[in-house]
Design an enzyme around this catalytic site. Structure first.
Site, PDB file in Angstrom:
ATOM      1  N   ASN A 182      98.970  -0.593  29.675  1.00 21.74           N
ATOM      2  CA  ASN A 182      99.902  -1.470  29.903  1.00 21.74           C
ATOM      3  C   ASN A 182     100.298  -1.335  31.427  1.00 21.74           C
ATOM      4  OD1 ASN A 182     102.383  -2.622  30.044  1.00 21.74           O
ATOM      5  ND2 ASN A 182     103.880  -1.283  29.136  1.00 21.74           N
ATOM      6  N   LYS A 237     102.353  -3.250  33.056  1.00 24.33           N
ATOM      7  CA  LYS A 237     103.934  -3.345  33.304  1.00 24.33           C
ATOM      8  C   LYS A 237     103.666  -4.372  34.481  1.00 24.33           C
ATOM      9  CE  LYS A 237     104.927   1.205  31.884  1.00 24.33           C
ATOM     10  NZ  LYS A 237     105.831   2.235  31.947  1.00 24.33           N
ATOM     11  N   HIS A 277     108.667  -3.118  23.612  1.00 25.12           N
ATOM     12  CA  HIS A 277     108.565  -1.885  24.705  1.00 25.12           C
ATOM     13  C   HIS A 277     110.112  -1.556  24.808  1.00 25.12           C
ATOM     14  CE1 HIS A 277     107.688   0.480  28.134  1.00 25.12           C
ATOM     15  NE2 HIS A 277     106.507   0.637  27.671  1.00 25.12           N
ATOM     16  N   GLU A 305     111.127  -0.492  27.677  1.00 25.88           N
ATOM     17  CA  GLU A 305     111.506  -1.063  29.160  1.00 25.88           C
ATOM     18  C   GLU A 305     112.269  -2.436  28.756  1.00 25.88           C
ATOM     19  OE1 GLU A 305     108.201  -0.546  31.276  1.00 25.88           O
ATOM     20  OE2 GLU A 305     108.422   1.792  31.257  1.00 25.88           O
ATOM     21  N   GLU A 309     106.727   5.851  21.192  1.00 30.10           N
ATOM     22  CA  GLU A 309     106.810   5.942  22.577  1.00 30.10           C
ATOM     23  C   GLU A 309     108.029   6.650  22.761  1.00 30.10           C
ATOM     24  OE1 GLU A 309     103.939   3.805  25.283  1.00 30.10           O
ATOM     25  OE2 GLU A 309     105.633   2.668  25.026  1.00 30.10           O
ATOM     26  N   GLY A 343     106.582   7.685  31.809  1.00 26.33           N
ATOM     27  CA  GLY A 343     106.687   7.785  33.175  1.00 26.33           C
ATOM     28  C   GLY A 343     107.270   9.014  33.866  1.00 26.33           C
ATOM     29  N   SER A 387     103.381   9.322  29.078  1.00 26.64           N
ATOM     30  CA  SER A 387     102.722  10.190  30.042  1.00 26.64           C
ATOM     31  C   SER A 387     101.552  10.756  29.562  1.00 26.64           C
ATOM     32  CB  SER A 387     103.806  11.527  30.279  1.00 26.64           C
ATOM     33  OG  SER A 387     104.715  10.802  30.988  1.00 26.64           O
TER      34      SER A 387
HETATM   35  C1  PEP Z   1     104.312   2.857  28.661  1.00 26.02           C
HETATM   36  O1  PEP Z   1     105.129   2.272  29.519  1.00 26.02           O
HETATM   37  O2  PEP Z   1     104.006   2.291  27.592  1.00 26.02           O
HETATM   38  C2  PEP Z   1     103.969   4.112  28.916  1.00 26.02           C
HETATM   39  C3  PEP Z   1     103.439   4.942  27.926  1.00 26.02           C
HETATM   40  O3  PEP Z   1     103.994   4.651  30.257  1.00 26.02           O
HETATM   41  P1  PEP Z   1     103.521   6.099  30.741  1.00 26.02           P
HETATM   42  O4  PEP Z   1     102.045   6.133  30.285  1.00 26.02           O
HETATM   43  O5  PEP Z   1     103.203   5.749  32.475  1.00 26.02           O
HETATM   44  O6  PEP Z   1     104.401   6.954  30.432  1.00 26.02           O
END
Ligand code: PEP
Length: 249
Positions: A10, A12, A93, A95, A163, A169, A208
């Site tokens: 992703n 973003k 998601h 976000e 998630e 992040g 992460s």
């Molecule tokens: C995400 O935004 O779906 C995500 C898993 O981000 P990150 O891997 O940077 O934690």
């Protein structure tokens, strides 16, 4: 039941035309590991160009409108995304839930719209840190699944991504036991909703994931792949995660 691993990136709100070499390098790695499905959800501005450089990768979008067309300034519909070259879309998601106030019902409607146009769907659920600390992670995830997973979901087109918001992040991840626990609860909830079909649905872990922790996370029980943000932005970081998924096959 055997479920193929899916490693989905992703990007973003990151990625310019100059980053398309990374798509080509990731696609080469995907072709080198045909036992793993690889997806890359790029900004909508890059979908068409990424599709032309990404043979072997499901190029995808990060959002879709629930309607096919109409007066929705700034939004993109499933037919538009498909025409641009997207095969897959992320919905729900965290976000978007936080920044655009999207609800589980919105995620449900978007998933249904994408499915009407034969797209693959990756639907995200996950608790906040406060919810986990209050001992509510399991109930929050169950409720999100109940409200957002379409009743006709099957593994042919639908993937769930767990998630935990506090892991996105941050460089922090749940323990493998905590991941296994939520994934088992998620699968049980899916089974309660849609019966035996649930066994074919992939459940990804996201938050992460890196080349360093992917091997352990990807082969935790009921983990069928990873949704990867930061570490999907370059081939140098993403390819080791694809390789880790392939290594256990
Ligand atoms: C995400 O935004 O779906 C995500 C898993 O981000 P990150 O891997 O940077 O934690």
């Amino acid at each position: 039941m055997t479920r193929r691993k899916l490693v989905a990136g992703n990007w973003k709100m990151n990625g310019m035309a100059r980053d398309l070499d990374a798509v080509a390098a990731i696609a080469a790695a995907a072709r080198a590991h045909p036992d793993v499905d690889v997806a890359l959800c790029v900004p909508a501005t890059l979908i068409a160009a990424a599709a032309s450089r990404g043979e072997g990768v499901w190029i995808g979008a990060q959002d879709v409108h629930a309607n096919d067309a109409g007066a929705h300034t700034g939004c993109l519909s499933a037919p538009m995304l498909v025409e641009a070259g997207a095969r897959v879309v992320i919905v729900g998601h965290s976000e978007r839930r936080a920044d655009q106030n999207e609800t589980s019902h919105d995620a449900w409607a978007k998933a249904a719209a994408a499915h009407r146009h034969a797209m693959q769907v990756i639907l995200c659920v996950g608790e906040t840190e406060a919810e986990r600390e209050a001992g509510r992670a399991e109930r929050v995830v169950q409720a999100q699944i109940e409200k957002s997973v379409p009743e006709d979901a099957t593994g042919d087109w639908f993937t769930l991504a767990y998630e935990p918001r506090w892991a996105i992040g941050t460089g922090r991840t749940p323990t493998l036991e905590e991941i296994a626990c939520i994934h088992a609860i998620a699968r049980a909830k899916l089974r309660q909703m849609i019966g035996d079909t649930a066994a074919g649905i992939r459940i990804l872990y996201g938050g992460s994931v890196t080349g360093a922790n992917a091997g352990a996370i990807l082969f935790t029980e009921n983990v069928d792949g990873a949704l990867v943000g930061g570490a999907s932005l370059t081939a140098a970081k993403f390819v080791p995660i694809i390789a880790a998924a392939a290594a256990g096959n």
